[in-house]
Design an enzyme around this catalytic site. Sequence first.
Site, short mmCIF file in Angstrom:
data_model
loop_
_atom_site.label_atom_id
_atom_site.label_comp_id
_atom_site.label_asym_id
_atom_site.label_seq_id
_atom_site.Cartn_x
_atom_site.Cartn_y
_atom_site.Cartn_z
N THR A 169 -33.18 3.16 -7.20
CA THR A 169 -34.65 3.30 -7.47
C THR A 169 -35.31 3.64 -6.65
O THR A 169 -34.59 4.36 -4.99
CB THR A 169 -35.08 1.44 -7.02
N HIS A 170 -36.21 3.98 -6.95
CA HIS A 170 -37.10 4.99 -5.66
C HIS A 170 -36.89 6.39 -5.26
O HIS A 170 -36.96 7.08 -4.16
CB HIS A 170 -37.78 4.52 -4.55
N ARG A 171 -35.49 7.08 -6.28
CA ARG A 171 -34.73 7.77 -6.35
C ARG A 171 -33.87 8.50 -4.52
O ARG A 171 -33.76 8.92 -3.91
CB ARG A 171 -35.92 9.55 -5.80
N LEU A 172 -33.69 6.99 -4.27
CA LEU A 172 -33.18 6.50 -2.92
C LEU A 172 -31.39 6.94 -3.43
O LEU A 172 -30.89 5.55 -2.69
CB LEU A 172 -33.70 5.57 -2.53
N HIS A 173 -31.28 7.56 -4.08
CA HIS A 173 -29.70 8.19 -4.66
C HIS A 173 -28.58 7.61 -3.39
O HIS A 173 -28.85 7.53 -2.15
CB HIS A 173 -29.35 9.37 -5.00
#
Length: 192
Positions: A169-173
Site C-alpha cells: 500500500t501507498h507504493r511502499l513496495h
Amino acid sequence: MADDPHEIFAQWLVEAQAVEPNDPTAMALATADGAGTPSARMVLLKGHDDRGFVFYTNIESRKGRDLAANSQAALLFHWKSLRRQIRVEGLVEPVDEGEADAYFATRARDSQLGAWASDQSRPLETRALFEERYAQAKARFEGSAVPRPPHWSGYRVVPHRIEFWNDRTHRLHERRLFVKDGDGWREGLLYP
C-alpha cells in the site's frame, strides 16, 4: 523465508498458476541487437531449474538474431492478481539438441507444423501464403512424426540478477534482490 532465488521463484510460480486466469508462465523477454537497439515481446516459460529459465523459438526470428549478436537478456514476470513481479537478468545460452528435441515432441502437432511453415518475424505478403506453407508442411509430414526444424530451438537465460517485487500500500513496495556471487547468491533489498 527461503534464501535461494530459484526456490522462491518456484514457489511464486505455483501460486501464480493457482490464481492467474491466463498464461501464468508468460514473461516479457527483452533483447538488444549488436547496436544496442532494444526489443521486447512476450514468450512462455517452458522450463526452470537452478541452471536458468528456458523458452523456445525460431532461432532465425528477431529475438534469435538479437541473441546471436548480444547474448544478454532480461525477463519480466508480472502476476497482476498476486500484485507481484519478478525481474531476471542474465546471459543466454542455447539449450542442447536433446533438450530441444524432447520439448518439440511435446508440442501439439499443429504447432509443430507451424514451426516448419513460419519464417518468424520476417515480412509476410499475405496470410494466404502462410496458410499455403502450413498446408505443404502438413502434407509433407502426413502419417509420420514431425521432426524439429533445424531453425527452431530453445534458449536458457542463466541469471546473474533476480529481483522479487511485492506490491504494498501507498507504493511502499518490497523489493528483494539476489545477485550471483561465485557459486551462491548475495541478497539485499532495494528502495521502492
